[in-house]
Design a protein around this motif. Structure first.
Motif, PDB file in Angstrom:
ATOM      1  N   ILE A 183      39.983 -87.302  -7.827  1.00  0.00           N
ATOM      2  CA  ILE A 183      41.272 -87.912  -8.152  1.00  0.00           C
ATOM      3  C   ILE A 183      41.053 -89.172  -8.993  1.00  0.00           C
ATOM      4  CG2 ILE A 183      43.222 -89.184  -7.167  1.00  0.00           C
ATOM      5  CD1 ILE A 183      43.567 -86.190  -6.920  1.00  0.00           C
ATOM      6  N   ARG A 184      40.099 -89.981  -8.607  1.00  0.00           N
ATOM      7  CA  ARG A 184      39.784 -91.212  -9.332  1.00  0.00           C
ATOM      8  C   ARG A 184      39.399 -90.897 -10.782  1.00  0.00           C
ATOM      9  NH1 ARG A 184      34.844 -93.608 -10.340  1.00  0.00           N
ATOM     10  NH2 ARG A 184      34.922 -95.879 -10.765  1.00  0.00           N
ATOM     11  N   LYS A 185      38.566 -89.888 -10.957  1.00  0.00           N
ATOM     12  CA  LYS A 185      38.145 -89.490 -12.308  1.00  0.00           C
ATOM     13  C   LYS A 185      39.350 -89.054 -13.146  1.00  0.00           C
ATOM     14  CE  LYS A 185      35.391 -85.865 -14.576  1.00  0.00           C
ATOM     15  NZ  LYS A 185      36.557 -85.018 -15.011  1.00  0.00           N
ATOM     16  N   LEU A 186      40.181 -88.207 -12.591  1.00  0.00           N
ATOM     17  CA  LEU A 186      41.357 -87.724 -13.311  1.00  0.00           C
ATOM     18  C   LEU A 186      42.328 -88.862 -13.605  1.00  0.00           C
ATOM     19  CD1 LEU A 186      41.958 -84.457 -11.255  1.00  0.00           C
ATOM     20  CD2 LEU A 186      41.122 -84.597 -13.619  1.00  0.00           C
ATOM     21  N   TRP A 187      42.483 -89.782 -12.652  1.00  0.00           N
ATOM     22  CA  TRP A 187      43.385 -90.912 -12.844  1.00  0.00           C
ATOM     23  C   TRP A 187      42.891 -91.811 -13.967  1.00  0.00           C
ATOM     24  CZ3 TRP A 187      43.816 -96.123 -12.952  1.00  0.00           C
ATOM     25  CH2 TRP A 187      45.095 -96.679 -12.763  1.00  0.00           C
ATOM     26  N   LEU A 188      41.610 -92.114 -13.986  1.00  0.00           N
ATOM     27  CA  LEU A 188      41.055 -92.989 -15.018  1.00  0.00           C
ATOM     28  C   LEU A 188      41.205 -92.382 -16.411  1.00  0.00           C
ATOM     29  CD1 LEU A 188      37.877 -94.327 -13.198  1.00  0.00           C
ATOM     30  CD2 LEU A 188      39.790 -95.717 -14.037  1.00  0.00           C
ATOM     31  N   GLU A 189      41.190 -91.069 -16.515  1.00  0.00           N
ATOM     32  CA  GLU A 189      41.380 -90.408 -17.814  1.00  0.00           C
ATOM     33  C   GLU A 189      42.782 -90.652 -18.360  1.00  0.00           C
ATOM     34  OE1 GLU A 189      40.520 -86.337 -17.010  1.00  0.00           O
ATOM     35  OE2 GLU A 189      38.344 -86.615 -17.012  1.00  0.00           O
ATOM     36  N   ARG A 190      43.706 -91.013 -17.482  1.00  0.00           N
ATOM     37  CA  ARG A 190      45.102 -91.229 -17.875  1.00  0.00           C
ATOM     38  C   ARG A 190      45.535 -92.680 -17.695  1.00  0.00           C
ATOM     39  NH1 ARG A 190      43.758 -86.582 -15.865  1.00  0.00           N
ATOM     40  NH2 ARG A 190      44.824 -84.633 -16.383  1.00  0.00           N
ATOM     41  N   ALA A 191      44.591 -93.559 -17.426  1.00  0.00           N
ATOM     42  CA  ALA A 191      44.912 -94.942 -17.070  1.00  0.00           C
ATOM     43  C   ALA A 191      45.416 -95.751 -18.260  1.00  0.00           C
ATOM     44  CB  ALA A 191      43.689 -95.616 -16.463  1.00  0.00           C
ATOM     45  N   ALA A 192      46.494 -96.487 -18.046  1.00  0.00           N
ATOM     46  CA  ALA A 192      46.989 -97.424 -19.060  1.00  0.00           C
ATOM     47  C   ALA A 192      46.126 -98.679 -19.031  1.00  0.00           C
ATOM     48  CB  ALA A 192      48.437 -97.785 -18.758  1.00  0.00           C
ATOM     49  N   GLY A 193      45.776 -99.162 -20.219  1.00  0.00           N
ATOM     50  CA  GLY A 193      45.098-100.452 -20.331  1.00  0.00           C
ATOM     51  C   GLY A 193      43.636-100.477 -19.975  1.00  0.00           C
ATOM     52  N   LEU A 194      43.019 -99.342 -19.749  1.00  0.00           N
ATOM     53  CA  LEU A 194      41.599 -99.327 -19.395  1.00  0.00           C
ATOM     54  C   LEU A 194      40.771 -99.922 -20.536  1.00  0.00           C
ATOM     55  CD1 LEU A 194      39.645 -98.362 -17.165  1.00  0.00           C
ATOM     56  CD2 LEU A 194      39.382 -96.240 -18.462  1.00  0.00           C
ATOM     57  N   GLY A 195      39.931-100.898 -20.207  1.00  0.00           N
ATOM     58  CA  GLY A 195      39.109-101.562 -21.214  1.00  0.00           C
ATOM     59  C   GLY A 195      39.823-102.661 -21.964  1.00  0.00           C
ATOM     60  N   GLU A 196      41.098-102.901 -21.628  1.00  0.00           N
ATOM     61  CA  GLU A 196      41.881-103.920 -22.323  1.00  0.00           C
ATOM     62  C   GLU A 196      41.946-105.218 -21.522  1.00  0.00           C
ATOM     63  OE1 GLU A 196      45.763-102.575 -23.317  1.00  0.00           O
ATOM     64  OE2 GLU A 196      45.051-100.726 -24.287  1.00  0.00           O
ATOM     65  N   ARG A 197      42.421-106.245 -22.216  1.00  0.00           N
ATOM     66  CA  ARG A 197      42.681-107.515 -21.556  1.00  0.00           C
ATOM     67  C   ARG A 197      43.755-107.329 -20.495  1.00  0.00           C
ATOM     68  NH1 ARG A 197      45.753-112.628 -24.277  1.00  0.00           N
ATOM     69  NH2 ARG A 197      45.553-114.102 -22.548  1.00  0.00           N
TER      70      ARG A 197
END
Length: 270
Positions: free
Chosen positions: A205-219
């Motif tokens: 679930i965590r893997k799938l969620w991170l693939e769709r995460a808003a703002g990942l790697g952003e400020r």
């Protein structure tokens, strides 16, 4: 068109309690659990008059929006139950993608809409909030936990003055009804609830969620209510905490707070 479970949800043994109007589908579900209801069951309406979001904010669903709550009685700790919210976000995002693709096929030349998941419990369309998710849990006899996952989605209208600007499916040009969305959501829930598997499948679930995460790697800036933390949105950990990498390189886990990305991070940190 009346509310109805999708075929997968029906086959999986879910039941449906549909209301013409309800104060709060979460409150209704938890009340039934206290009275002995053991689910799994959905509680749904297209007009909610006394709903709540995070931090006790009002979440009112005018007629035509979707207010839905699913009741699960499970044998897990509260901390594990909290990670079910990520499966809920994935379920709604999947249902929205399915319906948007179908809607866009009916709208010649329309670009496919992009949805993303904002930690901890929002679904965004572009940079605007389309849905919020609220988990509540109480102990029930048998040393089990009654977990209610409320999912409120702006179908025909969106509130104004929210911390994150909001939008609706109608405003986005996706003209589907709350009933149609609910059917797709109930089927998607069966899929992602199954992957979650009482917390045993949270790594997937965590893997799938991170693939769709808003703002990942952003400020990012997080206001916890007592302090503000700024840095880069690094990941979420195995418990669902947001990990912020500060300017000094320190990785800080955040369990709860209001999240602001990009230019909005400066405002959120103020």
């Amino acid at each position: 068109m009346p509310f109805a479970l999708g075929p997968r949800a029906t086959s999986a043994g879910y039941r449906l309690f549909a209301f013409d109007k309800a104060g709060s589908t979460n409150a209704e579900a938890m009340s039934r659990a206290r009275d002995g209801e053991r689910g799994p069951a959905w509680f749904v309406t297209s007009e909610q008059t006394a709903g709540r979001g995070r931090r006790q904010r009002a979440w009112i669903a005018p007629r035509g929006n979707l207010a839905s709550s699913v009741l699960e009685i499970i044998d897990v700790s509260p901390s594990v139950a909290a990670t079910l919210g990520f499966a809920a976000g994935l379920s709604l995002e999947s249902a929205l993608q399915k319906l948007s693709i179908e809607a866009n096929l009916r709208l010649a030349g329309s670009d496919r809409l992009k949805y993303s998941l904002k930690w901890p419990n929002d679904v965004l369309a572009g940079q605007k909030k389309l849905s919020g998710i609220l988990l509540e849990a109480e102990a029930v006899p048998g040393d089990r936990l009654a977990v209610v996952v409320g999912i409120g989605t702006n179908v025909v209208g969106a509130p104004e003055g929210t911390p994150t600007p909001a939008t609706s499916l109608s405003a986005l040009g996706v003209h589907v009804g709350a009933e149609e969305l609910f059917s797709a959501l109930s089927d998607a829930w069966v899929e992602f609830r199954g992957i979650w598997d009482n917390g045993r499948g949270f790594s997937e679930i965590r893997k799938l969620w991170l693939e769709r995460a808003a703002g990942l790697g952003e400020r990012v800036a997080i206001n916890t209510g007592t302090m503000s933390i700024e840095g880069t949105f690094d990941t979420i950990d195995e418990t669902g905490c947001l990990i912020v990498r500060t300017a000094e390189g320190k990785r800080m886990p955040i369990a709860a707070g209001e999240v602001y990305f990009g230019a909005a991070a400066s405002v959120g940190a103020a």
